[in-house]
Design a protein around this motif. Structure first.
Motif, mmCIF file in Angstrom:
data_model
loop_
_atom_site.group_PDB
_atom_site.id
_atom_site.type_symbol
_atom_site.label_atom_id
_atom_site.label_comp_id
_atom_site.label_asym_id
_atom_site.label_seq_id
_atom_site.Cartn_x
_atom_site.Cartn_y
_atom_site.Cartn_z
ATOM 1 N N LEU A 185 0.992 -1.034 0.385
ATOM 2 C CA LEU A 185 -0.059 0.207 -0.193
ATOM 3 C C LEU A 185 0.907 1.194 -0.121
ATOM 4 C CD1 LEU A 185 -3.008 1.348 -0.136
ATOM 5 C CD2 LEU A 185 -2.762 0.743 2.108
ATOM 6 N N ASP A 186 1.450 0.734 -1.054
ATOM 7 C CA ASP A 186 2.605 2.468 -1.131
ATOM 8 C C ASP A 186 2.641 3.807 -2.275
ATOM 9 O OD1 ASP A 186 4.536 4.709 -1.373
ATOM 10 O OD2 ASP A 186 5.841 2.414 -2.205
ATOM 11 N N GLY A 187 1.393 4.817 -2.236
ATOM 12 C CA GLY A 187 1.383 5.439 -3.291
ATOM 13 C C GLY A 187 2.272 6.308 -3.532
ATOM 14 N N ARG A 188 3.182 6.415 -3.811
ATOM 15 C CA ARG A 188 4.272 7.151 -3.115
ATOM 16 C C ARG A 188 5.411 6.831 -4.700
ATOM 17 N NH1 ARG A 188 7.328 9.082 2.058
ATOM 18 N NH2 ARG A 188 8.175 9.859 0.528
ATOM 19 N N ARG A 189 5.086 5.736 -5.007
ATOM 20 C CA ARG A 189 6.180 4.858 -5.970
ATOM 21 C C ARG A 189 5.217 4.026 -6.962
ATOM 22 N NH1 ARG A 189 10.528 2.349 -2.886
ATOM 23 N NH2 ARG A 189 9.045 1.734 -1.378
ATOM 24 N N HIS A 190 5.453 3.847 -8.757
ATOM 25 C CA HIS A 190 5.083 3.350 -9.796
ATOM 26 C C HIS A 190 5.419 1.981 -8.931
ATOM 27 C CE1 HIS A 190 3.487 2.512 -13.506
ATOM 28 N NE2 HIS A 190 4.708 1.797 -13.687
ATOM 29 N N TYR A 191 4.918 0.733 -9.491
ATOM 30 C CA TYR A 191 5.652 -0.725 -8.756
ATOM 31 C C TYR A 191 5.295 -1.370 -10.703
ATOM 32 C CZ TYR A 191 5.853 -0.228 -4.253
ATOM 33 O OH TYR A 191 6.272 -0.053 -3.374
ATOM 34 N N LEU A 192 6.582 -2.325 -10.772
ATOM 35 C CA LEU A 192 6.681 -2.780 -11.845
ATOM 36 C C LEU A 192 6.245 -4.215 -11.528
ATOM 37 C CD1 LEU A 192 7.381 -2.514 -15.150
ATOM 38 C CD2 LEU A 192 10.165 -3.183 -14.279
ATOM 39 N N VAL A 193 5.088 -4.690 -12.448
ATOM 40 C CA VAL A 193 4.646 -6.088 -11.567
ATOM 41 C C VAL A 193 5.124 -6.934 -12.951
ATOM 42 C CG1 VAL A 193 2.897 -8.011 -11.226
ATOM 43 C CG2 VAL A 193 2.948 -5.249 -10.080
ATOM 44 N N ASN A 194 5.880 -8.005 -12.847
ATOM 45 C CA ASN A 194 6.319 -9.150 -13.107
ATOM 46 C C ASN A 194 5.967 -10.602 -13.490
ATOM 47 O OD1 ASN A 194 7.702 -11.101 -15.127
ATOM 48 N ND2 ASN A 194 10.408 -9.897 -15.022
ATOM 49 N N PHE A 195 4.304 -11.034 -14.262
ATOM 50 C CA PHE A 195 3.950 -12.195 -14.015
ATOM 51 C C PHE A 195 4.575 -13.780 -14.667
ATOM 52 C CE2 PHE A 195 1.040 -9.256 -13.157
ATOM 53 C CZ PHE A 195 -0.519 -9.284 -12.245
ATOM 54 N N ALA A 196 6.052 -12.894 -14.430
ATOM 55 C CA ALA A 196 6.653 -14.584 -15.389
ATOM 56 C C ALA A 196 7.588 -14.341 -14.030
ATOM 57 C CB ALA A 196 7.848 -13.317 -16.705
ATOM 58 N N GLY A 197 8.189 -13.689 -13.067
ATOM 59 C CA GLY A 197 8.225 -14.439 -12.022
ATOM 60 C C GLY A 197 9.967 -14.185 -12.090
ATOM 61 N N SER A 198 10.220 -13.493 -12.896
ATOM 62 C CA SER A 198 11.349 -12.630 -12.633
ATOM 63 C C SER A 198 11.959 -12.332 -11.858
ATOM 64 C CB SER A 198 12.103 -11.854 -14.230
ATOM 65 O OG SER A 198 13.211 -11.540 -14.289
ATOM 66 N N ALA A 199 13.154 -12.144 -11.229
ATOM 67 C CA ALA A 199 13.752 -11.069 -10.406
ATOM 68 C C ALA A 199 14.681 -10.169 -10.865
ATOM 69 C CB ALA A 199 13.998 -11.835 -8.880
ATOM 70 N N ARG A 200 14.871 -10.105 -12.360
ATOM 71 C CA ARG A 200 15.609 -9.107 -12.680
ATOM 72 C C ARG A 200 14.975 -7.837 -11.908
ATOM 73 N NH1 ARG A 200 14.596 -8.376 -17.690
ATOM 74 N NH2 ARG A 200 12.954 -8.753 -17.876
ATOM 75 N N LYS A 201 16.409 -7.544 -12.209
ATOM 76 C CA LYS A 201 16.122 -5.387 -11.816
ATOM 77 C C LYS A 201 16.687 -4.537 -13.049
ATOM 78 C CE LYS A 201 15.482 -6.445 -7.131
ATOM 79 N NZ LYS A 201 13.754 -5.482 -6.796
ATOM 80 N N SER A 202 15.764 -2.866 -12.641
ATOM 81 C CA SER A 202 15.925 -2.516 -13.507
ATOM 82 C C SER A 202 16.617 -1.516 -12.721
ATOM 83 C CB SER A 202 14.729 -1.256 -13.844
ATOM 84 O OG SER A 202 13.428 -2.373 -14.670
ATOM 85 N N PRO A 203 18.097 -1.311 -13.913
ATOM 86 C CA PRO A 203 18.824 -0.782 -14.007
ATOM 87 C C PRO A 203 18.300 1.007 -13.513
ATOM 88 C CG PRO A 203 19.520 -0.406 -16.105
ATOM 89 C CD PRO A 203 18.003 -1.425 -15.400
ATOM 90 N N GLY A 204 19.412 1.778 -12.496
ATOM 91 C CA GLY A 204 18.955 3.233 -12.589
ATOM 92 C C GLY A 204 18.242 3.512 -11.289
ATOM 93 N N PRO A 205 18.079 4.489 -10.467
ATOM 94 C CA PRO A 205 18.005 4.610 -8.905
ATOM 95 C C PRO A 205 16.578 4.027 -8.779
ATOM 96 C CG PRO A 205 17.666 6.729 -10.164
ATOM 97 C CD PRO A 205 18.409 5.913 -10.993
ATOM 98 N N GLN A 206 16.402 3.368 -7.361
ATOM 99 C CA GLN A 206 15.079 2.749 -7.261
ATOM 100 C C GLN A 206 14.001 3.475 -5.783
ATOM 101 O OE1 GLN A 206 13.601 0.599 -9.146
ATOM 102 N NE2 GLN A 206 15.299 0.990 -10.370
ATOM 103 N N GLU A 207 14.895 4.478 -5.386
ATOM 104 C CA GLU A 207 14.117 5.430 -3.869
ATOM 105 C C GLU A 207 14.394 6.539 -4.319
ATOM 106 O OE1 GLU A 207 13.225 3.035 -1.640
ATOM 107 O OE2 GLU A 207 13.908 0.870 -2.365
#
Length: 560
Positions: A538-560
């Motif tokens: 429950l976090d309206g302060r960020r957008h969320y990328l939801v991967n339904f393939a279950g991949s644990a890869r991370k997008s490069p770049g700042p996340q916080e």
């Protein structure tokens, strides 16, 4: 198991300064609101709301039950409607137009966020119910029938179904919610679903649409039936404000809008000036002669304008004296409806609203509305940013893995995606990537020279900036030309890059603003909503990328 990854709003396109400041909880933005968007503040606001609230709970109860039973609600919704009659229950409200096939994905995300906020409050001991206010009185038939549909080669096209459904029916003739679907709706469902044929959950999605969108049903009922099915187990309470019994309860709100028209004008003008002075834009355009009311006249909804003690209906010759319009507001409230500025006040008059869940534009325009709450002597609810998602389907994930492409790459633009695909195929950097490295080296070298040059002469600083701009411009032109030459004759590079861009930024906008719910329902199945409900914080302060393939890869770049 799907994975989820936070993305800062600052890295996304088309985000307003006020919304970004609000989600960062910057004091200079929060001063335009009354309650902070966090759980501790909500809990602190509950006693004041309970003490002040005078929502017509008993009068609303039979209206809500009648409406939701007609929509085919589940047992959980019936329980929640019962809770709303209790004096200690609060409402978490959101809403949207009754779009064809539920409209853009963010409609579903707003409803889901209201469910999540209400659940969190209940977990903290606060009796709370999620309510979805269907904007059934909107007159923009063209907007609610305009959809983005799958096109050839993985792209998306804009489709106007208004003409397909209604031929010459004029837009704005009457409230969209009351418009009945013609016999041609069956063909439109078939035509739309044909574009999704081959998706794993095609059959059940088509059945869902066909059951909800039937000839003879109003837009309101079709939308509500589909939403009831999607949120059957989550207890969402749907509400149609275009109801004669509701209008009777709203008479006082309409009357005050007439009696305080000048005061509302002045408060709105002053707040808009304050927002501009603070460096923010105004989401709702203010006109000096505007009021916050619409009036139904000869079957059409007309904006009410105001000058001194005279009121008039826009684009007509009909005028009213102040006392005459006030009498009509009290004796014939069914003729009135709120505009975007008054709708939240009416909403909070009918419901014990603790929280309103809104999208970025709504978060921004509530900053303009806070003075109206003071005029109506009502507490303003907390404005909670809705959850925002980009969903990655398994097929999209496979292509990303194949080429080493991330969501951040796609946000950066098609050229970067093409470059990375070329580089992955050649097992090394392509020419355009080398040119980019050169550009960065030149930029870094010039910046190292800056202190020495400025010490020599202050005029060399601007000269250095000019040289840098010219270099960047020319290298950029060279990169574009090199990219066109490198991809020439290699259609697969362009095709794969276009496919990925279309999945993440269809028509250049975020997925949730363009794609309709059936696109994801047919691919991921109806259960994707409950998956998001379980998975998403429950976090309206960020957008969320939801991967339904279950991949644990991370997008490069700042996340916080």
């Amino acid at each position: 198991m799907p994975t989820i990854e936070p993305i800062p709003y600052q890295s996304l396109p088309q985000q307003s300064d006020l919304f970004l400041a609000y989600t960062d909880q910057a004091p200079e933005a929060l001063c335009f609101y009354q309650v902070l968007p966090d759980m501790a503040s909500l809990e602190s606001a509950v006693p004041h709301l309970r003490e002040w609230n005078r929502a017509p709970r008993r009068e609303m109860a039979p209206i809500l039950e009648r409406q939701n039973r007609r929509f085919g609600c589940g047992d959980r919704t019936l329980e929640h409607m019962g809770d709303l009659t209790a004096e200690d229950c609060v409402a978490v409200v959101t809403g949207q137009q009754v779009g064809l096939f539920t409209g853009p994905l963010y409609t579903v995300y707003k409803a889901l966020t209201a469910v999540q906020v209400a659940r969190e409050l209940r977990d903290r001991g606060v009796k709370a119910v999620p309510v979805f206010w269907m904007d059934t009185e909107d007159h923009d038939l063209a907007e609610v029938t305009f959809l983005t549909v799958p096109g050839p080669d993985g792209g998306f096209l804009s489709a106007d179904y208004r003409t397909r459904l209604f031929q010459r029916m004029p837009s704005g003739a009457r409230p969209v919610g009351t418009v009945r679907l013609p016999d041609s709706i069956d063909a439109v469902v078939d035509e739309y679903m044909a574009l999704l044929r081959g998706n794993r959950h095609f059959s059940e999605t088509k059945t869902l649409l066909a059951e909800a969108y039937r000839a003879g049903r109003t837009f309101t009922d079709a939308f509500a039936i589909m939403m009831s099915r999607l949120f059957e187990n989550l207890g969402l309470v749907l509400f149609d404000p275009h109801d004669p019994e509701v209008k009777k309860l709203a008479a006082g709100v309409f009357a005050k809008a007439v009696s305080c028209a000048w005061e509302i004008q002045e408060a709105t003008r002053k707040r808009d000036e304050e927002l501009v002075k603070a460096g923010y834009h105004t989401q709702i355009r203010f006109q000096e002669d505007s009021t916050v009311l619409f009036y139904s006249y000869r079957g059409k909804r007309r904006a009410v304008t105001h000058k001194e003690d005279t009121f008039a209906l826009k684009h007509t010759h009909r005028a009213f004296g102040r006392d005459e319009l006030l009498r009509f507001a009290e004796s014939h409230p069914e003729r009135f409806s709120p505009n975007v500025r008054l709708r939240p006040i009416l909403q909070d008059h009918l419901f014990p609203t603790l929280v309103y869940v809104g999208g970025p534009a709504e978060v921004s325009y509530f900053a303009q509305l806070e003075p109206l709450y003071r005029i109506y002597q009502r507490p303003m609810p907390a404005i909670w940013p809705r959850n925002s998602f980009t969903l990655i389907e398994p097929g999209t994930d496979a292509l990303m893995v194949k080429h080493g492409i991330s969501f951040a790459d796609c946000i950066s633009g098609a050229e970067l995606v093409q470059e990375k695909i070329l580089g992955a195929r050649r097992n090394g950097p392509c020419l355009t990537a080398l040119l980019e490295d050169l550009e960065e080296e030149v930029r870094h070298g010039l910046q190292e020279l800056r202190p020495t040059m400025v010490r020599t002469s202050g005029s060399l600083g601007p000269a250095l900036d000019t040289v840098q701009r010219k270099i960047q411009h020319n290298v950029g032109r060279l990169r574009g030309r090199a990219l066109r030459l490198e991809t020439q004759g290699d259609e697969s590079v362009l095709k794969d890059a276009a496919y990925l861009m279309n999945r993440f930024l269809p028509n250049g906008r975020l997925q949730e603003r363009e794609l309709g719910a059936p696109c994801l329902l047919s691919s991921l199945g109806p259960g994707f909503i409950e998956t998001l409900n379980r998975l998403a914080p429950l976090d309206g302060r960020r957008h969320y990328l939801v991967n339904f393939a279950g991949s644990a890869r991370k997008s490069p770049g700042p996340q916080e």
